[in-house]
Design a protein around this motif. Structure first.
Motif, mmCIF file in Angstrom:
data_model
loop_
_atom_site.group_PDB
_atom_site.id
_atom_site.type_symbol
_atom_site.label_atom_id
_atom_site.label_comp_id
_atom_site.label_asym_id
_atom_site.label_seq_id
_atom_site.Cartn_x
_atom_site.Cartn_y
_atom_site.Cartn_z
ATOM 1 N N LEU A 14 0.827 -1.272 0.014
ATOM 2 C CA LEU A 14 -0.002 0.125 0.033
ATOM 3 C C LEU A 14 0.958 1.383 0.107
ATOM 4 O O LEU A 14 1.681 1.700 0.905
ATOM 5 C CB LEU A 14 -1.027 0.049 1.498
ATOM 6 N N LYS A 15 0.960 1.916 -1.004
ATOM 7 C CA LYS A 15 1.765 3.261 -1.133
ATOM 8 C C LYS A 15 0.867 4.191 -0.237
ATOM 9 O O LYS A 15 -0.442 4.277 -0.105
ATOM 10 C CB LYS A 15 1.857 3.867 -2.590
ATOM 11 N N TYR A 16 1.869 5.080 0.264
ATOM 12 C CA TYR A 16 1.122 6.042 1.310
ATOM 13 C C TYR A 16 0.289 7.345 0.356
ATOM 14 O O TYR A 16 -0.807 7.475 0.983
ATOM 15 C CB TYR A 16 2.322 7.068 1.790
ATOM 16 N N GLU A 17 0.704 7.560 -0.629
ATOM 17 C CA GLU A 17 -0.071 8.427 -1.481
ATOM 18 C C GLU A 17 -1.572 7.805 -1.878
ATOM 19 O O GLU A 17 -2.596 8.715 -1.614
ATOM 20 C CB GLU A 17 0.438 8.572 -2.911
ATOM 21 N N ASP A 18 -1.637 6.494 -2.047
ATOM 22 C CA ASP A 18 -2.862 5.782 -2.258
ATOM 23 C C ASP A 18 -3.759 5.816 -1.041
ATOM 24 O O ASP A 18 -4.923 6.162 -1.041
ATOM 25 C CB ASP A 18 -2.902 4.377 -2.744
ATOM 26 N N PHE A 19 -3.057 5.767 0.105
ATOM 27 C CA PHE A 19 -3.863 5.622 1.587
ATOM 28 C C PHE A 19 -4.472 6.858 1.558
ATOM 29 O O PHE A 19 -5.381 7.017 2.329
ATOM 30 C CB PHE A 19 -2.661 5.066 2.441
ATOM 31 N N VAL A 20 -3.539 8.029 1.439
ATOM 32 C CA VAL A 20 -4.125 9.336 2.096
ATOM 33 C C VAL A 20 -5.366 9.665 1.000
ATOM 34 O O VAL A 20 -6.093 10.740 1.186
ATOM 35 C CB VAL A 20 -3.113 10.338 2.096
ATOM 36 N N ARG A 21 -5.260 9.257 -0.187
ATOM 37 C CA ARG A 21 -6.484 9.708 -1.196
ATOM 38 C C ARG A 21 -7.688 8.924 -0.610
ATOM 39 O O ARG A 21 -8.638 9.695 -1.025
ATOM 40 C CB ARG A 21 -5.709 9.234 -2.447
ATOM 41 N N ASP A 22 -7.641 7.917 -0.186
ATOM 42 C CA ASP A 22 -8.874 7.298 0.089
ATOM 43 C C ASP A 22 -8.416 6.339 1.545
ATOM 44 O O ASP A 22 -8.459 5.114 1.583
ATOM 45 C CB ASP A 22 -9.513 6.216 -0.739
ATOM 46 N N PRO A 23 -8.087 7.239 2.605
ATOM 47 C CA PRO A 23 -7.984 6.540 3.978
ATOM 48 C C PRO A 23 -9.049 5.471 4.575
ATOM 49 O O PRO A 23 -8.369 4.473 5.340
ATOM 50 C CB PRO A 23 -7.631 7.699 4.858
ATOM 51 N N VAL A 24 -9.977 5.727 4.158
ATOM 52 C CA VAL A 24 -11.037 4.812 5.068
ATOM 53 C C VAL A 24 -11.079 3.634 4.289
ATOM 54 O O VAL A 24 -11.021 2.434 4.836
ATOM 55 C CB VAL A 24 -12.477 5.478 4.997
ATOM 56 N N GLU A 25 -11.235 3.656 3.042
ATOM 57 C CA GLU A 25 -11.155 2.444 2.058
ATOM 58 C C GLU A 25 -10.035 1.461 2.394
ATOM 59 O O GLU A 25 -9.999 0.231 2.738
ATOM 60 C CB GLU A 25 -11.325 2.638 0.420
ATOM 61 N N HIS A 26 -8.706 2.057 2.244
ATOM 62 C CA HIS A 26 -7.453 1.400 2.284
ATOM 63 C C HIS A 26 -7.073 1.200 4.021
ATOM 64 O O HIS A 26 -6.722 0.067 4.117
ATOM 65 C CB HIS A 26 -6.555 2.390 1.781
ATOM 66 N N GLY A 27 -7.732 1.916 4.744
ATOM 67 C CA GLY A 27 -7.426 1.575 6.285
ATOM 68 C C GLY A 27 -8.300 0.334 6.490
ATOM 69 O O GLY A 27 -7.890 -0.646 7.293
ATOM 70 N N HIS A 28 -9.309 -0.019 5.948
ATOM 71 C CA HIS A 28 -10.437 -1.012 6.251
ATOM 72 C C HIS A 28 -9.758 -2.208 5.506
ATOM 73 O O HIS A 28 -9.689 -3.263 6.115
ATOM 74 C CB HIS A 28 -11.598 -0.960 5.583
ATOM 75 N N ALA A 29 -9.173 -1.955 4.352
ATOM 76 C CA ALA A 29 -8.344 -3.074 3.576
ATOM 77 C C ALA A 29 -7.165 -3.579 4.547
ATOM 78 O O ALA A 29 -6.993 -4.824 4.828
ATOM 79 C CB ALA A 29 -7.815 -2.603 2.296
ATOM 80 N N VAL A 30 -6.478 -2.535 5.448
ATOM 81 C CA VAL A 30 -5.412 -3.050 5.928
ATOM 82 C C VAL A 30 -5.960 -3.846 7.392
ATOM 83 O O VAL A 30 -5.290 -5.032 7.616
ATOM 84 C CB VAL A 30 -4.366 -1.798 6.597
ATOM 85 N N LEU A 31 -6.877 -3.505 7.861
ATOM 86 C CA LEU A 31 -7.683 -4.134 8.865
ATOM 87 C C LEU A 31 -8.219 -5.659 8.480
ATOM 88 O O LEU A 31 -7.846 -6.427 9.229
ATOM 89 C CB LEU A 31 -8.698 -3.519 9.437
ATOM 90 N N ASN A 32 -8.521 -5.794 7.341
ATOM 91 C CA ASN A 32 -8.951 -6.663 6.825
ATOM 92 C C ASN A 32 -7.983 -7.714 6.538
ATOM 93 O O ASN A 32 -8.115 -8.947 6.801
ATOM 94 C CB ASN A 32 -9.973 -6.615 5.434
ATOM 95 N N HIS A 33 -6.803 -7.265 6.137
ATOM 96 C CA HIS A 33 -5.639 -8.198 5.874
ATOM 97 C C HIS A 33 -5.277 -8.717 7.127
ATOM 98 O O HIS A 33 -4.864 -9.916 7.127
ATOM 99 C CB HIS A 33 -4.645 -7.251 5.143
ATOM 100 N N PHE A 34 -5.530 -8.029 8.148
ATOM 101 C CA PHE A 34 -4.853 -8.592 9.769
ATOM 102 C C PHE A 34 -5.980 -9.215 10.254
ATOM 103 O O PHE A 34 -6.141 -9.487 11.804
ATOM 104 C CB PHE A 34 -4.181 -7.465 10.441
ATOM 105 N N ASP A 35 -7.283 -9.435 9.737
ATOM 106 C CA ASP A 35 -8.362 -10.134 10.263
ATOM 107 C C ASP A 35 -8.891 -9.150 11.522
ATOM 108 O O ASP A 35 -9.320 -9.698 12.381
ATOM 109 C CB ASP A 35 -8.254 -11.411 10.802
ATOM 110 N N ALA A 36 -8.804 -7.915 11.224
ATOM 111 C CA ALA A 36 -9.201 -6.906 12.636
ATOM 112 C C ALA A 36 -10.476 -6.156 11.982
ATOM 113 O O ALA A 36 -10.731 -6.044 10.841
ATOM 114 C CB ALA A 36 -8.210 -5.993 12.830
#
Length: 93
Positions: A14-36
């Motif tokens: 996950l590139k930082y630039e992508d994360f800050v452009r859509d933090p909620v979507e990418h934040g949820h993807a990170v949590l999902n990756h860790f089963d959180a």
């Protein structure tokens, strides 16, 4: 015992630039990756990410940027970032 390289499903890129452009979507993807599971507090906090922070590193001292680029040049290039420093890290202390 030897360490094995992680498999594709164990690594999330996950590139930082992508994360800050859509933090909620990418934040949820990170949590999902860790089963959180996301919480309201997480969503509130993550939604504060701003694209204005992209490129902020350019305001740092030139010597600091140079040192960071020399240290991480290979990884920066691997993920598509421009590296202005042309020197390679020295192998001697």
């Amino acid at each position: 015992s030897t360490l094995e390289a992680p498999t594709r499903d164990q690594v999330m890129v996950l590139k930082y630039e992508d994360f800050v452009r859509d933090p909620v979507e990418h934040g949820h993807a990170v949590l999902n990756h860790f089963d959180a599971t996301p919480t309201r507090a997480f969503d509130r906090r993550i939604a504060r990410a701003r694209t204005s922070s992209i490129g902020k590193h350019q305001r740092r001292d030139a010597a600091e940027i140079d040192a960071a680029e020399r240290l991480a040049a290979e990884e920066l290039r691997l993920y598509g970032y421009e590296v202005l420093t042309t020197r390679r890290p020295s192998m001697t202390p």
